[in-house]
Write an enzyme that holds these catalytic residues in place. Structure first.
Site, PDB file in Angstrom:
ATOM      1  N   GLU A 181       0.646  -0.914  -0.103  1.00  0.00           N
ATOM      2  CA  GLU A 181      -0.001   0.568   0.062  1.00  0.00           C
ATOM      3  C   GLU A 181       0.769   1.025  -0.198  1.00  0.00           C
ATOM      4  OE1 GLU A 181      -0.825  -2.259   1.814  1.00  0.00           O
ATOM      5  OE2 GLU A 181      -2.800  -3.458   1.345  1.00  0.00           O
ATOM      6  N   HIS A 198     -11.382  -4.543  10.039  1.00  0.00           N
ATOM      7  CA  HIS A 198     -12.074  -3.990   8.380  1.00  0.00           C
ATOM      8  C   HIS A 198     -13.796  -3.232   8.340  1.00  0.00           C
ATOM      9  CE1 HIS A 198      -9.360  -7.008   6.637  1.00  0.00           C
ATOM     10  NE2 HIS A 198     -10.216  -7.404   5.555  1.00  0.00           N
TER      11      HIS A 198
HETATM   12  C1  TPP Z   1      -2.829  -4.613   4.306  1.00  0.00           C
HETATM   13  C2  TPP Z   1      -3.942  -5.511   3.376  1.00  0.00           C
HETATM   14  N1  TPP Z   1      -4.185  -5.138   2.291  1.00  0.00           N
HETATM   15  C3  TPP Z   1      -4.900  -5.995   1.845  1.00  0.00           C
HETATM   16  C4  TPP Z   1      -5.772  -6.650   2.776  1.00  0.00           C
HETATM   17  C5  TPP Z   1      -6.910  -7.992   1.851  1.00  0.00           C
HETATM   18  N2  TPP Z   1      -6.552  -9.530   1.059  1.00  0.00           N
HETATM   19  C6  TPP Z   1      -7.031  -9.823   1.661  1.00  0.00           C
HETATM   20  S1  TPP Z   1      -6.105 -11.462   1.653  1.00  0.00           S
HETATM   21  C7  TPP Z   1      -5.160 -10.612   0.959  1.00  0.00           C
HETATM   22  C8  TPP Z   1      -4.630 -11.854   0.190  1.00  0.00           C
HETATM   23  C9  TPP Z   1      -3.187 -12.503   0.285  1.00  0.00           C
HETATM   24  O1  TPP Z   1      -2.246 -13.180  -0.051  1.00  0.00           O
HETATM   25  P1  TPP Z   1      -1.690 -14.120   1.175  1.00  0.00           P
HETATM   26  O2  TPP Z   1      -0.311 -13.418   1.333  1.00  0.00           O
HETATM   27  O3  TPP Z   1      -0.981 -14.991  -0.032  1.00  0.00           O
HETATM   28  O4  TPP Z   1      -2.320 -15.479   1.984  1.00  0.00           O
HETATM   29  P2  TPP Z   1      -3.846 -16.270   1.215  1.00  0.00           P
HETATM   30  O5  TPP Z   1      -4.524 -15.951   1.522  1.00  0.00           O
HETATM   31  O6  TPP Z   1      -3.049 -16.810   0.147  1.00  0.00           O
HETATM   32  O7  TPP Z   1      -3.372 -17.376   2.285  1.00  0.00           O
HETATM   33  C10 TPP Z   1      -5.463  -9.065   0.505  1.00  0.00           C
HETATM   34  C11 TPP Z   1      -4.342  -9.112  -0.785  1.00  0.00           C
HETATM   35  C12 TPP Z   1      -5.448  -6.902   3.972  1.00  0.00           C
HETATM   36  N3  TPP Z   1      -6.511  -7.825   4.599  1.00  0.00           N
HETATM   37  N4  TPP Z   1      -4.295  -6.278   4.466  1.00  0.00           N
END
Ligand code: TPP
Ligand code: TPP
Ligand code: MG
Ligand code: MG
Lengths: 329, 337, 329, 337
Positions: free
Chosen positions: C64, C133
C-alpha cells in the site's frame, strides 16, 4: 511530600521518569530509533545507554511499523516496553500497528489479551522543520477507542505520567511537544506518579475558560496573564489526558464562566478542539453566553521560514483576540 | 515456480520419531481441518457464518506439520485464514465453531469471527486481518521471550502475498538482527487473492528473500506433512538452541476460492484440478494405506469420529448465546471489565 | 439533459465512471490490489482488465505504501492515476505517503509541483468484517490540508464525482461506503460530471437539519421519513464533499431550522460530526434553539456478530431519537 | 564492511569520454558542494539558516558522479541531505542559498528550506524529510515515463538507513516487477544518525539486498567520482535501453555530524579522521595534479571562483525578501493561486 525542589528541564524530567521506570520494573525497556548510542533525537535518553545497556535501551533500525509492532508483541509477551517513535510525523508509518493491533486486540480477543505498552513521541511545530516534520496529530490518536492518549505539558506531568501510563494495562500514547523540552522550572525532589485520568486547572478564573493541552499550555497561560492585566479573569484548563477526555472538569469550568475558547496546535478542521467544542455544545449548551471559539493552526502544511511558521501556529495574540471576541470586547 | 531453494537445513537427525500413532494423529488433524473448512463453506451458504470466510483446504499439511514441532509454551501468530492453525494448535472445534457463529461461547467470545481467533491458554495470538500485520507482533513476542530468558519459539504464519509488504521486510530484518526465536512460515499458495506470485514479486523464490536477511531458509513441498514436520522440528531445534530465526517456505495451493466472494476468474479450473491431485490428505492417506499402516476401515472410522466431533461443534455453536448488547463496550479498556 | 433513465447500481455507476475516465483521457489508469484479473475486491472493476488491458488496469502487489506513493509520483510525472486502496483499513499503511507527500508537495515546493491523483477506497462497516475491517476514517482525511475528500452516496454522485476529482489538479480521496455498492436505482442515461465543491440538500424540511454523508445518508433519509410520519419536517443534508466542507449549505439549513443533528459512522470522539458541530457553534450559535446532536458509532472496535455490529453503528432509530431530543419531543 | 558485491555491471565500454575539461568540471562541482556545505554550517551558527541542516561533506563524489549520467529530461528524487544533489543537478547556488534562508527568491519559494529543495525546471522532485519517503515517488515517476513512452530515467538517492524501511522493500520490488527506469543510488555512509549499519541491518551488504529483488546491483567506492560516473553511465544506458532498474551502492562517509544537533557520541574521532583521508576531493585533486592535468594555481583559481559564487549567493539570499504572511495559504490547493 517534601517541598524541597530541584531546578530541572522538561527533557530531564522525562529522562528521570524513564530511569525511574527502568529501575522499578525489570520488564520495562526503551526502544526506538537512536535512543541508545545517539542519546535520542531530542537528547531525552542521553546517557541511558551507558547506564542500562543495549538490551534495555534498544536502538532500532529505521522500521517504524516493525518496531512499533514488535513493542505491541513484546507487551503481550510479558514486557512493559516504552516505544519511542522519534516524532509523530513518522508515526504514520506505524499507524496500522497502533490502530489495527494495539487498539483492537483486547476487545476482539474477548478480553483475553491486553497490550501494556507506552508509545512516546515528540510532536508539534515551532523549530522551523517544515511541512513533513511539524505535525500535531494528538487529535487523530484521540479518535481511536482502545488506546489512551496523554500529553504532559508541565514538569510534574512529564515526570509523573509515564509511570502511570506504564502501570496502565492498555496501550497509552504519550506526546511530548518539541518546544517543551528546554523548558526549565522547579520540581519537587520526590515528585511522584501523576494519574492519567483527568484534566488540570492551571489557573483559576471566572470570566472565561481557556482549554488547551501540550505545546499550547504556556502560550495560553501567557494570554491569560495578558487578559488579567485587562481585568479579565481567564481559567486555564490543561486537558493533558486527551483520551478519555475529562468532560467533568471542562463543563464545571464552562458552567462557571459561560464562555470558552479552545487552543490546539492541530489544524482546525477535524481538530481535538472541534471535539471539545462539540462536547460543550452537547453538555453545556444552555450555560453558554457566547459561541465557543477555537484557536488552531492555519490549514496549511507548516512552512519553513520563521515568520510563516509563526503565522501558521496559534500565538498569544490570537488567543487574546479569541478570548476578547468570546467576551464581546 | 522458480529454482530450488538456496539453503537447506533439515538435518535428518532431527526427524521426529515416527510411529503409527503419530501418523494417525497427523492424518486425523488434517482431516479435522478439511472437514471443518468444508462444513464452514456450507454454513456460510446457510448464513450461519457471515463476514469474510477464508478456507484452508489444500494447505492442511503446513499447519499440522509445523505445530508438531511446537510445545505448549510456544506462541503462534496466524492470518485471517487461520482455522487450520487454530485446530492444529489444539483449540477445540466447538469453541472455534462458536466463534464462526459469533457466539459468546466462541474462543474470542464471538467478537472476532473467522478472522480473529485468539486463545490465551494456547498462546494463540490471533488471526490477523491485515496482511503482514501479525509479523511485527511475532517479532515482539519473540523479543519478550528472549529478554525474559524463555527458550520459547514463536511460529509466525503468513502468505506469499504478504512478502511484498513492508512489514515483512522490517520484521525479518529485526528478527535476524536481534537473533530472535521466530519460526517464519510462508504459506505459498501461489495466489494473493487473484494475484499470481509472478505478478506480485520480482523474485518469486520466497525462500531466497529470507536468505537476503541472512535468515536460514528452506523451500518445502507444502503438500507433504512429513517433510514439513521434519523441517519444522529441525528449525525449531536450531531456534531453541539460540540460533536466531528460521524461515520455511511451504509451497502449496488453496483448493477453494480466496473467500466466499471470489469467482476465481484468475485461475484455470485445470490448474486447480491438477493441484487437487496433490492433495496433502489423499497423498498421506494413500501412503499410509500402501505402507499398511492404515486400513480403509480405519480411515472410515476416523472420518466418522470427526463428523461426530463436527456435529457436536455445530450443535454447541447453535446452542451458544449472543453476547448481550449491554456488553458491547466491555474490554475496550481493562477498566471496563 | 435527457430524462431517459437506466436501472443501475452504485457499483455499476462507479464502474461506468471509471470507464468514462479511461475513455476520455489516455493519462488515466487504475491501479491497486486485485483491480485487474480478480475484478476488484468489491467487483467494481470487473471486466475492465479485459477491456483496457494490464497497463491501464494495473494489479499491484500487497504494497500500500509503495503503490500509493507510486501513484503520487506518476501523477507528478504527467499521468492521472486512480489508485484504489482496497479498503480504508489498509490505507493506514499508505498514510505517510498521502499526508507527507501528496498533501504537502504543492505547498512546500512553492507551487512548482502538483499531484493530480485520485485515491478511491471502500470504507465503513455493516458486513460483519470485525474490528480491523470496519473503519470509517473519512474524518481523519478531512483533517489534512492539501487534499480534498469526497464521499459520493447517490448513484448520480458515484457516476459523476470521479471525473470532477480527476480534473482537479490536487489529490482527491474518494470514499465508497461498502454498504452502498449493491444499492439500485434509476440514473439518467447521460448522467454527467458532478462538481466536488458542495453539499446537497437531499430532502427539504424546516423543523430540523439532519446532516450526514456516505453510508449514513439512506439511514438518515429513512429516519426523516419516519419523522415525517409524525409531522416533523426534517431537512437532510448530504455533505458529500468532506474537505473542504460546504459551510454555507449547512448554515443556511440551520438558520432555517434552528436545530441540527449530525449523523456520522465514525467513532464519536474526534469525528467529522464533531467538526460540523463546532462549525455550527462558531457560525450559527445565535440561531440555535437546542444543542446540536450527534449520532455516531459507539467507541469500540466494531465486533463481528450482527447484533453487536448493529448496536455499534448509527441506526435509524438512533437518528429518530436524536432528532426528537433536539426538538424536545 | 562486508564481502565484495554480488554482481558487477560496469562495462568499460560505457566509460565516459574523459578529458581535461570534464575533469575540471567534476572537481569544480565537488568543490562547489563542499564549499556550500561548509559555509552553510557557518550560517547555521549565525542563525541565518534554521531548522534541521544535514550536510553532504564527504559524499560529494556520489551526487556529482551520478548526475553526469543524467540528461535534462531525466528526473531526480533526493533526501533531506540534498544540497549536493541540487547543486550537481544544476540548481543555481543563489536560489539554493535563498532557500536555506527561507527567502521568497529560494528555489522552493523559501517554503521548504534545507530539506525540501524542489525545482520543476530541472525535474528535481525534492528533498524529502521522511526517510525512504521519496522511493515510491521515484517508482511512480518512472512508471509515468514508461507509460508515456519516454526514454527517461529517474535517479533516486537514499541512505543506507532507509534500506530498513518498508518503503525501500516495496519500491524495489515494484520497480523490478514492472521493469521501470529507476536508478537507485544508495549513499552508504555507514551511519543512520547514530546507528551504525551493522546495528540496523542483518545483511550489511546493501547491494546484495537489491540483488534479492533481482535488480542488478553493484557496490562502489563512494569516494571515487570517476568510478561512480562510469558505473552510473553504464547503469543509465542499460536502463534507457529498457533493462529495468539498476542499483548502485556507493560506500562513503559523512565527515560532519548527522545534523547540527548531533554530538557524535556514536563514532570515534579516529574513525572520522581515517575517512577524511579518503576525501573524494583531495583524492581526485591529487590525482589530477599528479597526472599533470591540474596545477596548484588552477585549483586556487577554481576555489576563488567558487568563493565568489558563494559570496554572491549569500548576498542574493541576504537581499532576498520574505514571503508576505498574507500568502501563507497560497498553493495549499491550486485554486488558491
Ligand atoms: C494490508 C492488507 N491489504 C490488503 C488486504 C486484502 N487481502 C486480504 S487477503 C489478501 C491476499 C493475501 O494473500 P497471501 O498473503 O498470499 O495469503 P493467502 O490469502 O493466499 O493465504 C488481500 C489482498 C488485507 N487484508 N490487508
Ligand atoms: C521515517 C523516518 N524515520 C526517522 C527519521 C529521522 N531521521 C532523519 S535522518 C535519519 C537517518 C537516516 O539515515 P540514512 O538513511 O543512512 O541517511 P543519512 O542521513 O546517513 O544520509 C533519521 C533516523 C525520518 N526523517 N524519517
Ligand atoms: Mg497466497
Ligand atoms: Mg547513512
Amino acid at each position: 511530600m517534601s517541598t524541597e525542589t530541584i531546578r530541572t528541564t522538561y527533557r530531564e524530567a522525562v529522562r528521570a521518569a524513564i530511569c525511574d521506570a527502568l529501575d522499578r520494573d525489570r520488564r520495562v525497556f526503551l526502544m526506538g530509533e537512536d535512543v541508545g548510542r545517539y542519546g535520542g533525537c531530542y537528547a531525552v535518553s542521553k546517557g541511558l545507554y551507558d547506564q542500562y545497556g543495549p538490551e534495555r535501551i534498544r536502538d532500532t533500525p529505521l522500521s517504524e511499523c516493525g518496531f512499533t509492532g514488535a513493542g505491541i508483541g513484546a507487551a503481550m509477551g510479558g514486557m512493559r516496553p516504552i516505544v519511542e517513535i522519534m516524532t509523530v510525523n513518522f508515526s504514520l508509518l506505524a499507524l496500522d500497528q497502533i490502530v489495527n493491533n494495539a487498539a483492537t486486540i483486547r476487545h476482539m480477543s474477548g478480553g483475553q489479551f491486553h497490550v501494556p505498552l507506552v508509545i512516546r513521541m515528540a510532536s508539534g511545530a515551532g523549530k522551523q522543520l517544515a511541512a513533513q516534520h511539524s505535525h500535531s496529530l494528538e487529535g487523530w490518536y484521540g479518535h481511536v477507542p482502545g488506546i489512551k492518549v496523554i500529553a504532559p505539558a508541565t514538569l510534574e506531568d512529564a515526570r509523573g505520567m509515564l509511570w502511570s501510563a506504564l502501570e496502565d494495562p492498555d496501550p497509552v500514547i504519550l506526546f511530548e511537544h518539541v518546544m517543551l523540552y528546554n523548558r526549565e522550572g522547579e520540581l519537587t525532589a520526590d515528585a511522584g506518579p501523576v494519574p492519567i485520568t483527568g484534566a488540570a486547572v492551571r489557573r483559576a478564573g471566572t470570566d472565561l475558560s481557556l482549554i488547551t493541552y501540550g505545546g499550547c499550555l504556556f502560550k495560553t497561560l501567557d494570554a491569560a496573564e495578558e487578559l488579567a492585566a485587562d481585568g479579565i479573569a481567564a481559567e486555564v484548563i490543561d486537558l493533558r489526558c486527551l483520551r478519555p477526555l475529562d468532560d467533568a472538569t471542562v463543563m464545571a469550568s464552562v458552567r462557571k464562566s459561560h464562555r470558552a475558547v479552545i487552543i490546539d496546535e492541530g489544524w482546525c478542521t477535524g481538530s481535538l478542539a472541534g471535539e471539545v467544542s462539540a462536547r460543550i455544545m452537547e453538555q453545556a449548551f444552555w450555560e453558554l453566553d457566547a459561541p465557543v471559539g477555537r484557536v488552531c493552526s492555519a490549514e496549511v502544511p507548516i512552512p519553513y521560514p520563521k515568520h510563516l511558521e509563526d503565522e501558521a501556529l496559534p500565538q498569544v495574540r490570537d488567543i487574546v483576540a479569541a478570548a476578547r471576541a468570546a467576551l464581546g470586547r | 515456480m522458480s529454482e530450488p531453494p538456496s539453503e537447506y537445513h533439515v538435518s535428518t537427525a532431527a526427524k521426529p520419531h515416527f510411529n503409527r500413532a503419530h501418523a494417525l494423529h497427523l492424518l486425523r488433524q488434517m482431516l479435522r481441518i478439511r472437514s471443518f473448512e468444508e462444513r464452514c463453506a456450507e454454513l456460510y451458504t446457510e448464513e450461519k457464518i457471515r463476514g469474510f470466510l477464508h478456507l484452508y483446504s489444500g494447505e492442511e499439511a503446513i499447519a499440522v506439520g509445523v505445530m508438531q514441532a511446537l510445545k505448549p509454551e510456544d506462541a503462534v501468530v496466524a492470518t485471517y485464514r487461520e482455522h487450520g492453525h487454530a485446530l492444529a494448535r489444539g483449540i477445540a472445534m466447538d469453541t472455534l465453531m462458536a466463534e464462526m457463529y459469533g457466539k459468546r461461547e466462541g474462543v474470542s467470545r464471538g467478537r472476532g469471527g473467522s478472522m480473529h481467533v485468539f486463545d490465551a491458554e494456547r498462546r494463540f495470538y490471533g488471526g490477523n486481518a491485515i496482511v503482514g500485520g501479525g509479523m511485527p507482533l511475532a517479532v515482539g513476542l519473540a523479543l519478550a521471550d528472549k529478554m525474559q530468558g524463555h527458550a520459547r519459539v514463536t511460529a509466525c504464519f503468513f502468505g506469499e502475498g504478504a512478502a511484498a509488504e513492508g512489514a515483512f521486510h522490517e520484521s525479518l530484518n529485526l528478527a535476524e538482527l536481534w537473533q530472535l526465536p521466530v519460526l517464519f512460515v510462508c504459506e505459498n499458495n501461489l495466489y494473493a487473492m487473484g494475484t499470481a506470485l509472478a505478478r506480485s514479486e520480482s523474485e518469486t523464490d520466497i525462500s531466497r528473500k529470507a536468505a537476503c536477511y541472512r535468515i536460514p531458509a528452506m523451500a518445502l513441498d507444502g503438500m507433504d506433512v512429513i517433510a514439513i514436520e521434519a523441517a519444522a522440528h529441525a528449525a525449531v531445534a536450531e531456534i531453541r538452541a539460540g540460533g536466531g530465526p528460521r524461515f520455511l517456505e511451504c509451497r502449496s495451493y488453496r483448493f477453494r476460492a480466496h473467500s466466499m466472494f471470489d469467482a476465481q476468474l484468475y485461475r484455470d479450473k485445470a490448474e486447480v484440478e491438477a493441484w487437487k491431485k496433490k492433495c496433502p490428505l489423499l497423498r498421506f492417506r494413500h501412503w499410509l494405506e500402501e505402507a499398511g499402516i492404515l486400513s480403509m476401515d480405519e480411515t472410515g472410522r476416523i472420518e466418522a469420529e470427526i463428523d461426530a466431533e463436527l456435529d457436536a461443534a455445530i450443535a454447541f455453536a447453535e446452542a451458544g448465546t449472543w453476547e448481550p448488547v449491554a456488553d458491547l463496550a466491555r474490554d475496550v479498556y481493562t477498566e471496563d471489565r
